[in-house]
Design a protein around this motif. Structure first.
Motif, PDB file in Angstrom:
ATOM      1  N   ALA A   5       0.286   9.221   4.584  1.00 47.12           N
ATOM      2  CA  ALA A   5       0.876   8.406   3.529  1.00 47.12           C
ATOM      3  C   ALA A   5      -0.183   7.975   2.523  1.00 47.12           C
ATOM      4  N   ALA A   6      -1.386   7.659   3.017  1.00 51.81           N
ATOM      5  CA  ALA A   6      -2.457   7.213   2.135  1.00 51.81           C
ATOM      6  C   ALA A   6      -2.885   8.310   1.168  1.00 51.81           C
ATOM      7  N   LYS A  13       5.620   7.605  -0.962  1.00 46.16           N
ATOM      8  CA  LYS A  13       6.908   7.038  -1.366  1.00 46.16           C
ATOM      9  C   LYS A  13       7.818   6.836  -0.164  1.00 46.16           C
ATOM     10  N   ARG A  14       7.842   7.825   0.734  1.00 47.76           N
ATOM     11  CA  ARG A  14       8.671   7.696   1.939  1.00 47.76           C
ATOM     12  C   ARG A  14       8.138   6.580   2.833  1.00 47.76           C
ATOM     13  N   PHE A  15       6.829   6.480   2.923  1.00 49.81           N
ATOM     14  CA  PHE A  15       6.204   5.436   3.733  1.00 49.81           C
ATOM     15  C   PHE A  15       6.586   4.055   3.195  1.00 49.81           C
ATOM     16  N   ALA A  18      10.078   3.243   3.999  1.00 45.60           N
ATOM     17  CA  ALA A  18      10.215   2.873   5.413  1.00 45.60           C
ATOM     18  C   ALA A  18       9.749   1.437   5.641  1.00 45.60           C
ATOM     19  N   VAL A  19       8.645   1.055   5.030  1.00 45.64           N
ATOM     20  CA  VAL A  19       8.154  -0.324   5.165  1.00 45.64           C
ATOM     21  C   VAL A  19       9.172  -1.292   4.589  1.00 45.64           C
ATOM     22  N   ARG A  20       9.715  -0.947   3.428  1.00 44.02           N
ATOM     23  CA  ARG A  20      10.721  -1.813   2.820  1.00 44.02           C
ATOM     24  C   ARG A  20      11.931  -1.947   3.749  1.00 44.02           C
ATOM     25  N   GLY A  21      12.306  -0.854   4.411  1.00 47.31           N
ATOM     26  CA  GLY A  21      13.398  -0.905   5.380  1.00 47.31           C
ATOM     27  C   GLY A  21      13.090  -1.858   6.523  1.00 47.31           C
ATOM     28  N   LEU A  22      11.843  -1.824   7.010  1.00 52.50           N
ATOM     29  CA  LEU A  22      11.442  -2.749   8.077  1.00 52.50           C
ATOM     30  C   LEU A  22      11.510  -4.195   7.600  1.00 52.50           C
ATOM     31  N   LEU A  61      -2.636   1.974   1.011  1.00 58.65           N
ATOM     32  CA  LEU A  61      -1.181   2.081   1.120  1.00 58.65           C
ATOM     33  C   LEU A  61      -0.462   1.045   0.267  1.00 58.65           C
ATOM     34  N   ASP A  62      -0.990  -0.173   0.259  1.00 61.13           N
ATOM     35  CA  ASP A  62      -0.416  -1.265  -0.531  1.00 61.13           C
ATOM     36  C   ASP A  62       1.102  -1.335  -0.380  1.00 61.13           C
ATOM     37  N   PRO A  63       1.605  -1.481   0.861  1.00 57.85           N
ATOM     38  CA  PRO A  63       3.045  -1.408   1.090  1.00 57.85           C
ATOM     39  C   PRO A  63       3.860  -2.546   0.486  1.00 57.85           C
TER      40      PRO A  63
END
Length: 134
Positions: A5-6, A13-15, A18-22, A61-63
């Motif tokens: 992802a990094a 974008k998918r990562f 996924a974080v936003r989903g969590l 990553l800066d999620p």
């Protein structure tokens, strides 16, 4: 994984999605997930403070960037109620700072909501209730 992802592009974008989903899971069902620690491996994995620290502490990553501020504040509230802690002090501070710095104009709390809350705020302000986390 995190290294892929990094690297950027579509995996990043998918990562972030996924974080936003969590974050949404913890906003709406965080107390339930936290209550199941020790009972289910999936809940244990979601509630692993070391994983959250690695995730939120990775500047490549800066999620949290561009995450809706309201979602970040709700996630922080759930994290603060967790015992043992869901986030270490540094991660909680990152979430807090991100929620204050985030700007998501017109972004509804629900990503699928067709009604931008900024425009509808005057009509729903008196009706809105905080999520009780049953």
């Amino acid at each position: 994984g995190i290294a892929k992802a990094a690297a950027g592009g579509a995996p990043l974008k998918r990562f972030k999605a996924a974080v936003r989903g969590l974050l949404y899971v913890f906003c709406f069902r965080g107390d339930e997930v936290l209550a199941r620690r020790g009972w289910e491996a999936r809940c244990d994995a979601l509630c692993d403070a070391n994983r959250w620290a690695a995730l939120l502490g990775n500047p490549a990553l800066d999620p949290l960037r561009n995450a809706p501020p309201r979602v970040l504040r709700e996630f922080a509230a759930v994290a603060r109620r967790a015992a043992p802690p869901l986030l270490d002090a540094a991660s909680l501070k990152r979430v807090s700072v991100a929620s204050k710095c985030a700007s998501a104009p017109g972004y509804a709390f629900f990503p699928f909501d067709p009604c931008p809350l900024r425009k509808a705020a005057a009509k729903v302000e008196g009706l809105y209730r905080e999520w009780p986390g049953t």
